[in-house]
Design an enzyme around this catalytic site. Structure first.
Site, PDB file in Angstrom:
ATOM      1  N   GLY A  11      11.381  -0.578  -0.724  1.00 56.24           N
ATOM      2  CA  GLY A  11      11.323  -2.034  -0.918  1.00 56.24           C
ATOM      3  C   GLY A  11       9.890  -2.478  -1.155  1.00 56.24           C
ATOM      4  N   ALA A  22      -7.376  -1.281  -4.087  1.00 61.03           N
ATOM      5  CA  ALA A  22      -8.385  -0.676  -3.214  1.00 61.03           C
ATOM      6  C   ALA A  22      -8.423   0.840  -3.383  1.00 61.03           C
ATOM      7  CB  ALA A  22      -8.093  -1.040  -1.755  1.00 61.03           C
ATOM      8  N   VAL A  23      -7.251   1.452  -3.543  1.00 61.21           N
ATOM      9  CA  VAL A  23      -7.197   2.914  -3.730  1.00 61.21           C
ATOM     10  C   VAL A  23      -7.963   3.285  -4.999  1.00 61.21           C
ATOM     11  CG1 VAL A  23      -5.661   4.863  -4.282  1.00 61.21           C
ATOM     12  CG2 VAL A  23      -5.034   3.246  -2.465  1.00 61.21           C
ATOM     13  N   ASP A 104       9.592   3.657   5.805  1.00 63.04           N
ATOM     14  CA  ASP A 104      10.052   4.897   6.448  1.00 63.04           C
ATOM     15  C   ASP A 104      10.707   5.865   5.466  1.00 63.04           C
ATOM     16  OD1 ASP A 104      12.266   3.299   6.220  1.00 63.04           O
ATOM     17  OD2 ASP A 104      12.965   3.572   8.282  1.00 63.04           O
ATOM     18  N   ASP A 130       9.154  -5.258   6.877  1.00 66.83           N
ATOM     19  CA  ASP A 130       9.878  -5.199   8.156  1.00 66.83           C
ATOM     20  C   ASP A 130       9.016  -4.932   9.388  1.00 66.83           C
ATOM     21  OD1 ASP A 130      12.233  -5.662   6.860  1.00 66.83           O
ATOM     22  OD2 ASP A 130      12.814  -3.566   6.714  1.00 66.83           O
ATOM     23  N   ASP A 132       8.310  -2.122  10.684  1.00 61.75           N
ATOM     24  CA  ASP A 132       9.066  -1.201  11.544  1.00 61.75           C
ATOM     25  C   ASP A 132       8.534   0.225  11.504  1.00 61.75           C
ATOM     26  OD1 ASP A 132       9.800  -0.727   8.940  1.00 61.75           O
ATOM     27  OD2 ASP A 132      11.936  -0.550   9.348  1.00 61.75           O
ATOM     28  N   HIS A 256      15.999 -12.204  -0.628  1.00 65.27           N
ATOM     29  CA  HIS A 256      14.814 -11.593  -1.241  1.00 65.27           C
ATOM     30  C   HIS A 256      13.675 -12.565  -1.511  1.00 65.27           C
ATOM     31  CE1 HIS A 256      17.626  -8.308  -1.686  1.00 65.27           C
ATOM     32  NE2 HIS A 256      16.595  -7.523  -1.917  1.00 65.27           N
TER      33      HIS A 256
HETATM   34  O1  F6P Z   1      12.938  -2.576   3.981  1.00 69.01           O
HETATM   35  C1  F6P Z   1      12.671  -3.849   3.559  1.00 69.01           C
HETATM   36  C2  F6P Z   1      13.927  -4.619   3.267  1.00 69.01           C
HETATM   37  O2  F6P Z   1      13.520  -5.823   2.703  1.00 69.01           O
HETATM   38  C3  F6P Z   1      14.867  -4.852   4.448  1.00 69.01           C
HETATM   39  O3  F6P Z   1      14.466  -5.871   5.312  1.00 69.01           O
HETATM   40  C4  F6P Z   1      16.147  -5.137   3.734  1.00 69.01           C
HETATM   41  O4  F6P Z   1      17.241  -4.866   4.549  1.00 69.01           O
HETATM   42  C5  F6P Z   1      16.094  -4.203   2.578  1.00 69.01           C
HETATM   43  O5  F6P Z   1      14.729  -3.952   2.317  1.00 69.01           O
HETATM   44  C6  F6P Z   1      16.776  -4.700   1.326  1.00 69.01           C
HETATM   45  O6  F6P Z   1      16.667  -3.724   0.344  1.00 69.01           O
HETATM   46  P1  F6P Z   1      17.114  -3.926  -1.165  1.00 69.01           P
HETATM   47  O7  F6P Z   1      16.114  -4.796  -1.836  1.00 69.01           O
HETATM   48  O8  F6P Z   1      17.160  -2.562  -1.735  1.00 69.01           O
HETATM   49  O9  F6P Z   1      18.450  -4.610  -1.116  1.00 69.01           O
END
Ligand code: F6P
Length: 325
Positions: A11, A22-23, A104, A130, A132, A256
């Site tokens: 995503g 920056a890279v 991840d 996220d 996370d 989104h």
């Molecule tokens: O990982 C980021 C994220 O925005 C999540 O919060 C969400 O569930 C997911 O991606 C949505 O993914 P996609 O854009 O592939 O539907």
């Protein structure tokens, strides 16, 4: 090291462009002769979709959302054949180091890739709205996403109050509730539902009833998309069945809209810092680590740990919600 590559994967998130910039600029400043951008993440790596980058190719992007290198989730890279093709393409180009910007899924892929091909040198920058990933206080995109969600919920509060309605606002976060927690706290939401804790429907209904009894004109409940009840529409339907107070219920799914937009100031600064440190890490011989920021210091976390999701929501935040809502 003479040739490195950079890509974005999974995503997209605001600030990825600042990190790419920056890279590229750090690498050129350090005397690396060639920087390649790989389009569409692992998919582009397999399909040989590379481009040469110079200081000019990253001009005027620090303020933009999305990613100039585009992004993808690659099914082909989940197969050993796909990874072999990607490896051969990298080797044929003489790429000696790679900066992977993603979440991840990106680091899970990088981890497997490096186990199969130990001569690969990959470091990561955490790019996901996220927040996370273990090993960093902030991921690139999170600050912008919570500010976007906050602004949207502020708007909803105006109209909720005008009509005396109860709103369920769904924010992103399939597995993590950080966007819901921060945007809910910052907007004074009555309740915040996150995937990390099972939803207590009786308590939610009681809290809402108490609020209306105490002359609250309107209420907002922020629901993370991964909440166990099944998202804002399901929660709203359940509450509607049980609520005694005759209040009109509405649902808004932000979706989104939270993924795009101009990165905030701190997002740009952190993304730039992490991008720069990623190149420095490659040059210092580091491999298989994610760059992060912990207590304002740069940190290096092995991919394997970063993706384990072994972080917890600060109990202090849960207490704030309980006291302030
Ligand atoms: O990982 C980021 C994220 O925005 C999540 O919060 C969400 O569930 C997911 O991606 C949505 O993914 P996609 O854009 O592939 O539907």
């Amino acid at each position: 090291m003479k040739h490195i590559a950079v890509f974005t994967s999974g995503g997209d998130s605001p600030g990825m462009n600042a990190c790419i910039r920056a890279v590229v600029r750090t690498a050129l400043h350090a005397g690396i002769e060639k920087v390649s951008g790989i389009y569409r993440g692992y998919q582009g790596m397999i399909e040989n979709d590379f481009m040469d980058m110079n200081a000019g190719s990253v001009s005027n992007i620090i303020q933009t959302g999305g990613t100039i290198l585009r992004s993808a989730r690659s099914d082909a890279f989940r197969t050993p054949e796909g990874r072999r093709q990607a490896y051969e393409n990298l080797k044929a180009k003489g790429i000696e180091g790679i900066v992977a910007i993603g979440g991840d899924g990106t680091f899970t892929g990088a981890n497997i890739f490096m186990k199969e091909y130990p001569d690969l040198a990959i470091v990561g920058c955490p790019g996901t709205i996220d927040n996370d990933l273990y090993g960093t206080d902030y991921t690139i995109g999170y600050d912008t996403a919570i500010n976007t969600a906050m602004a949207a919920i502020d708007n909803i509060k105006d109209t909720a109050n005008a009509h005396g309605r109860l709103f369920f606002v769904e924010v992103m976060g399939r597995d993590a509730g950080f966007i819901a927690l921060m945007s809910g706290l910052a907007t004074g939401a009555e309740d915040i539902l996150v995937p990390e804790f099972p939803t207590d429907m009786d308590k939610l209904v009681k809290d809402l009833e108490d609020g209306f009894t105490n002359k609250k004109n309107s209420s907002i409940v922020v629901v993370a998309e991964g909440d166990d009840v099944g998202g804002a529409f399901h929660v709203a339907a359940e509450v509607k069945k049980r609520l005694v107070t005759p209040v009109e219920i509405k649902v808004t799914v932000l979706g989104h809209v939270q993924r795009g937009g101009r990165p905030t100031c701190m997002e740009r600064v952190r993304a730039s810092r992490m991008g720069m440190e990623a190149v420095n890490a490659l040059l210092a011989g580091k491999r298989g680590v994610m760059i992060g920021e912990v207590n304002h210091e740069i940190s290096f976390t092995p991919f394997e740990q970063a993706i384990k999701h072994n972080f917890e929501i600060d109990p202090g935040i849960m207490e704030m919600i309980r006291v302030l809502a």
